[in-house]
Motif scaffolding. Structure first.
Motif, short mmCIF file in Angstrom:
data_model
loop_
_atom_site.label_atom_id
_atom_site.label_comp_id
_atom_site.label_asym_id
_atom_site.label_seq_id
_atom_site.Cartn_x
_atom_site.Cartn_y
_atom_site.Cartn_z
N MET A 117 0.85 -1.17 0.02
CA MET A 117 -0.09 0.06 0.02
C MET A 117 0.70 1.30 0.00
O MET A 117 2.01 1.35 0.89
CB MET A 117 -0.85 0.14 1.32
N VAL A 118 0.46 2.10 -0.78
CA VAL A 118 1.13 3.59 -1.04
C VAL A 118 0.47 4.70 -0.37
O VAL A 118 -0.86 4.69 -0.57
CB VAL A 118 1.61 3.82 -2.31
N PHE A 140 16.16 -1.19 9.05
CA PHE A 140 15.73 0.07 8.72
C PHE A 140 14.38 0.18 8.16
O PHE A 140 13.55 1.05 8.72
CB PHE A 140 16.80 0.33 7.31
N VAL A 141 13.87 -0.99 7.81
CA VAL A 141 12.33 -0.84 7.43
C VAL A 141 11.64 -0.81 8.55
O VAL A 141 10.35 -0.21 8.77
CB VAL A 141 12.05 -1.98 6.63
N HIS A 182 15.04 1.23 0.78
CA HIS A 182 14.33 2.62 0.14
C HIS A 182 13.40 1.75 -0.69
O HIS A 182 12.40 2.32 -0.91
CB HIS A 182 15.55 3.29 -0.80
N HIS A 183 13.60 0.77 -1.45
CA HIS A 183 12.81 0.24 -2.60
C HIS A 183 11.46 -0.35 -1.62
O HIS A 183 10.48 -0.17 -2.47
CB HIS A 183 13.40 -0.72 -3.33
N ARG A 184 11.61 -0.58 -0.79
CA ARG A 184 10.60 -1.11 0.09
C ARG A 184 9.45 0.13 0.74
O ARG A 184 8.50 -0.23 0.90
CB ARG A 184 11.12 -2.24 1.07
N ALA A 233 6.16 9.22 -1.18
CA ALA A 233 4.91 8.34 -1.31
C ALA A 233 5.34 7.19 -0.54
O ALA A 233 5.82 6.20 -1.13
CB ALA A 233 4.52 8.33 -2.58
N TRP A 234 4.87 6.95 0.65
CA TRP A 234 5.36 6.03 1.81
C TRP A 234 4.78 4.67 1.38
O TRP A 234 3.66 4.42 1.20
CB TRP A 234 5.20 6.45 3.23
N ARG A 235 5.56 3.51 1.26
CA ARG A 235 5.29 2.32 1.22
C ARG A 235 5.26 1.63 2.46
O ARG A 235 6.25 2.06 3.64
CB ARG A 235 5.91 1.42 0.05
N ALA A 236 4.66 0.62 2.67
CA ALA A 236 4.22 -0.32 3.89
C ALA A 236 5.65 -1.09 4.32
O ALA A 236 5.56 -1.59 5.45
CB ALA A 236 3.15 -1.08 4.12
N GLY A 237 6.29 -1.15 3.29
CA GLY A 237 7.62 -2.09 3.60
C GLY A 237 7.47 -3.48 3.37
O GLY A 237 8.57 -4.21 3.67
#
Length: 307
Positions: A1-2, A115-116, A157-159, A303-307
Motif C-alpha cells: 500500500m502506498v 531500517f524498514v 528504500h525500494h521497500r 509516497a510512503w510504502r508499508a515495507g
C-alpha cells in the motif's frame, strides 16, 4: 500500500509545505566512539538549541543520527511539541569506527529489515518512525562496511520509498556513492542526499553529482581540518548559475556539546543568523529561501510504502 506523499516527522506525517525553514542536516543527540567525552546527550540543552533556532524562524530540523549512536528517539516527540519545531529522525548505520567494538555485529545480517522496521513501525518498536536512512562513505572510497550498509539502505528504500542521506567523509566519494546506490542498486538519484559537500569544494564533482539528479547538502560551519567556509558562496553560486538551484540543501551538523550555541558555539542558529545573510549576498534571498524551504521539502517528501 502506498500513502500520500508526505514528510515523516516524529509527530507523524506532514505535507512538505508544512516544514517551513529547514536545517536539513543536524544532530540533537549523538554519541560516537570517535568523539569520546563530547556527546550530545543533554535534553535541556537540546530544547534550548531548538528554541534558539525557532526564534530565528527555523521550523524543521533533520537529525541524521542513525542506529546505535545515542539518538534519544524517545525524547524527540516531546522536544518537537515543546519547541514548535518539526523533527525528522533517521535510521541507518554510520561508519564502523563510530561504534564501540561489538556494538553492531548483531544487526549486520538484518540491516535492511532493521531500517524498514524503524521507518514503518518505529525506532526501538515504540519510538517515533524514522523519516530517512543515513549511511556513510569513506575518505575517497567505499569499504566493505559502506557497501554493506548502502546495499541495505537501497533495499529499505525500494521497500518504503525513504530517502537516503549519505555522510561523505570530508566531502569525498560523491560519485562513487552515486555509482553504487543508483547504478548498482537502482535508487533514483532524487532519493539521495549527499552530505558535507562544502568540505570538498570541487566544482566539477559538485556539478556532476547535481547533473545526476541528487540533492546536494552543504552542512555545517568549517572545522579546523576543513576550513572551507569562504568558498561556500562561490560554490553555491556556480551551481545556481548552472541551473541546479532546486537541488541544494543547507544544514548545521552540530556534533559536539561545545559546538552548541547555548555553550558558546555556532550551533543550529548559525545557519540562519550568519550563513543565510552571507549566501543571500551571493545568490539572492529568493534562492536561499528555496534552499531552506522548497528544496528540503522536495528531498524529504515521499509516497510512503508499508515495507
Amino acid at each position: 500500500m502506498v500513502s500520500a506523499a508526505t514528510v515523516r516527522t516524529v509527530l507523524g506525517d506532514v505535507p512538505g509545505d508544512a516544514l517551513g525553514v529547514c536545517d536539513a542536516h543536524d544532530h540533537l543527540f549523538i554519541r560516537s566512539a570517535r568523539l569520546p567525552g563530547q556527546e550530545l546527550a543533554d535534553v535541556a540543552s537540546a530544547r534550548e538549541e531548538l528554541r534558539a533556532f525557532h526564534a530565528l524562524g527555523g521550523r524543521t530540523v533533520v537529525q541524521w543520527t542513525p542506529y546505535g549512536l545515542g539518538r534519544a528517539a524517545g525524547e524527540l516527540a516531546g522536544l518537537s511539541r515543546a519547541t514548535g519545531v518539526h523533527l525528522v529522525a533517521a535510521t541507518g548505520l554510520h561508519q564502523a569506527e563510530h561504534y564501540a567494538p561489538g556494538a553492531v555485529e548483531a544487526v549486520l545480517d538484518g540491516l535492511a529489515e532493521l531500517f524498514v522496521e524503524e521507518l514503518t513501525h518505529g525506532i526501538g518498536g515504540t519510538g517515533p518512525r524514522a523519516g530517512l536512512i543515513k549511511v556513510a562513505g569513506g575518505f575517497h572510497g567505499l569499504d566493505a562496511h559502506a557497501r554493506r550498509t548502502m546495499a541495505a539502505a537501497a533495499e529499505a528504500h525500494h521497500r518504503t520509498g525513504a530517502p537516503i542521506a549519505v555522510h561523505l567523509e570530508l566531502g569525498t566519494g560523491a560519485l562513487d556513492v552515486l555509482d553504487l546506490l543508483c547504478g548498482e542498486h537502482g535508487v533514483a538519484p532524487r532519493s539521495v542526499i549527499l552530505g558535507h559537500l562544502n568540505r570538498f569544494p570541487d566544482p566539477a564533482v559538485h556539478r556532476e553529482a547535481a547533473a545526476a539528479g541528487a540533492f546536494l547538502a552543504f552542512d555545517g560551519p568549517s572545522r579546523a581540518n576543513h576550513a572551507t567556509d569562504w568558498r561556500l558562496p562561490d560554490a553555491l553560486a556556480a551551481l545556481v548559475d548552472a541551473g541546479y538551484a532546486g537541488q541544494l540543501l543547507l544544514g548545521g551538523d552540530t556534533t559536539t556539546a561545545q559546538a552548541r550555541s547555548v555553550n558558546g558555539g555556532p550551533g543550529m542558529p548559525y545557519l540562519l543568523r550568519r550563513l543565510r545573510p552571507r549566501l543571500e549576498l551571493a545568490v539572492g534571498a529568493d534562492v536561499v529561501r528555496r534552499m531552506l524551504t522548497t528544496n528540503p521539502a522536495g528531498a524529504l517528501t515521499v509516497a510512503w510504502r508499508a515495507g
